[in-house]
Design a protein around this motif. Structure first.
Motif, mmCIF file in Angstrom:
data_model
loop_
_atom_site.group_PDB
_atom_site.id
_atom_site.type_symbol
_atom_site.label_atom_id
_atom_site.label_comp_id
_atom_site.label_asym_id
_atom_site.label_seq_id
_atom_site.Cartn_x
_atom_site.Cartn_y
_atom_site.Cartn_z
ATOM 1 N N ARG A 11 0.821 -1.208 0.000
ATOM 2 C CA ARG A 11 0.000 0.000 0.000
ATOM 3 C C ARG A 11 0.856 1.259 0.000
ATOM 4 O O ARG A 11 0.348 2.354 -0.208
ATOM 5 N N LEU A 12 2.145 1.094 0.259
ATOM 6 C CA LEU A 12 3.074 2.214 0.149
ATOM 7 C C LEU A 12 3.809 2.084 -1.171
ATOM 8 O O LEU A 12 4.280 1.008 -1.532
ATOM 9 N N ASN A 13 3.938 3.196 -1.900
ATOM 10 C CA ASN A 13 4.678 3.153 -3.154
ATOM 11 C C ASN A 13 6.064 3.765 -2.964
ATOM 12 O O ASN A 13 6.441 4.179 -1.866
ATOM 13 N N ARG A 14 6.803 3.807 -4.038
ATOM 14 C CA ARG A 14 8.182 4.291 -3.981
ATOM 15 C C ARG A 14 8.259 5.721 -3.473
ATOM 16 O O ARG A 14 9.112 6.061 -2.645
ATOM 17 N N ALA A 15 7.343 6.570 -3.933
ATOM 18 C CA ALA A 15 7.335 7.971 -3.511
ATOM 19 C C ALA A 15 7.039 8.093 -2.016
ATOM 20 O O ALA A 15 7.612 8.945 -1.323
ATOM 21 N N ASP A 16 6.137 7.253 -1.514
ATOM 22 C CA ASP A 16 5.822 7.268 -0.080
ATOM 23 C C ASP A 16 7.065 6.971 0.747
ATOM 24 O O ASP A 16 7.336 7.634 1.755
ATOM 25 N N ARG A 17 7.823 5.988 0.321
ATOM 26 C CA ARG A 17 9.012 5.591 1.066
ATOM 27 C C ARG A 17 10.104 6.652 0.973
ATOM 28 O O ARG A 17 10.832 6.907 1.937
ATOM 29 N N GLN A 18 10.208 7.282 -0.179
ATOM 30 C CA GLN A 18 11.192 8.362 -0.331
ATOM 31 C C GLN A 18 10.866 9.514 0.608
ATOM 32 O O GLN A 18 11.758 10.086 1.240
ATOM 33 N N ARG A 19 9.590 9.855 0.717
ATOM 34 C CA ARG A 19 9.205 10.943 1.626
ATOM 35 C C ARG A 19 9.497 10.562 3.074
ATOM 36 O O ARG A 19 9.922 11.401 3.867
ATOM 37 N N HIS A 20 9.273 9.305 3.417
ATOM 38 C CA HIS A 20 9.477 8.871 4.790
ATOM 39 C C HIS A 20 10.956 8.901 5.182
ATOM 40 O O HIS A 20 11.312 9.417 6.255
ATOM 41 N N TYR A 21 11.823 8.364 4.318
ATOM 42 C CA TYR A 21 13.240 8.255 4.658
ATOM 43 C C TYR A 21 14.063 9.460 4.212
ATOM 44 O O TYR A 21 15.171 9.666 4.705
ATOM 45 N N GLY A 22 13.532 10.221 3.263
ATOM 46 C CA GLY A 22 14.261 11.397 2.798
ATOM 47 C C GLY A 22 15.276 11.108 1.718
ATOM 48 O O GLY A 22 16.089 11.960 1.365
#
Length: 200
Positions: A11-22
């Motif tokens: 349910r999380l995409n690549r952009a979601d993970r990039q925002r989370h980890y920076g």
């Protein structure tokens, strides 16, 4: 794909993970002879990147063989399977959004190519280049001494081959450069190629 196995969508995409980890997920794969300096550089890079704000983790050859790959020996086939498993695990780390730093002799080009292919994100192969004489003189684990005494078979660089990269993203000459010099080059490579994203 096997008929009874079905891919599950996150349910999380690549952009979601990039925002989370920076930053993007990526794999930094250090290859080279035993005692070339791979693990030393990997652990130092993990600390330096973490201090800068990266989320990262090191997969190291010896550590992985204590657990995930404890069932494998050192025949050519088992070495290939060792790297295949690690390549898949590193790809999962990168897909999760982490920067996965891998420190493995990984002597065969074909196996390193498969590790690259397994990663759907950025893959940076780093050749930690130290000549055999330098590595044998360091010999922190005593492996070269054992191999030369006939007490260790399939020693990479002696009785087993090492295939250096024909192309890679970075070459570090640890026969010439100090740990700090090599670390700085490696650190700058990551900063340039896996930049931190703006939090604003």
């Amino acid at each position: 794909m096997k008929p009874l196995i079905h891919a599950v969508s996150h349910r999380l995409n690549r952009a979601d993970r990039q925002r989370h980890y920076g930053h993007e997920g990526a794999v930094v794969w250090l290859t080279g002879l035993s005692a070339a300096g791979k693990s030393t550089l990997a652990m130092a890079l993990e600390q330096k990147l973490s201090e800068r704000g990266y989320s990262c983790y090191v997969l190291d050859g010896d550590n992985v063989r204590h657990g995930l790959n404890s069932d494998l020996g050192f025949s050519p086939e088992e070495r290939s399977e060792n790297i295949r498993r690690i390549g898949e695990v590193a790809a999962l780390f990168a897909d999760a959004g982490l920067l996965c730093i891998c420190a493995f002799i990984s002597p065969y080009r074909a196996d390193r190519k498969k590790a690259r292919q397994a990663c759907r994100h950025a893959f940076h192969e780093v050749y930690v280049n130290a000549d055999l004489a330098t590595c044998a003189a360091r010999d922190p684990k005593g492996l070269y001494r054992k191999a030369n005494a006939g007490a260790l078979d399939n020693m990479t660089g002696l009785s087993a081959p090492y295939e250096p990269p024909e192309t890679c993203e970075l070459i570090l000459d640890t026969s010439r450069d100090s740990v700090s010099q090599s670390l700085e080059k490696l650190f700058e490579h990551v900063l340039q190629n896996v930049p931190l994203l703006s939090r604003t």
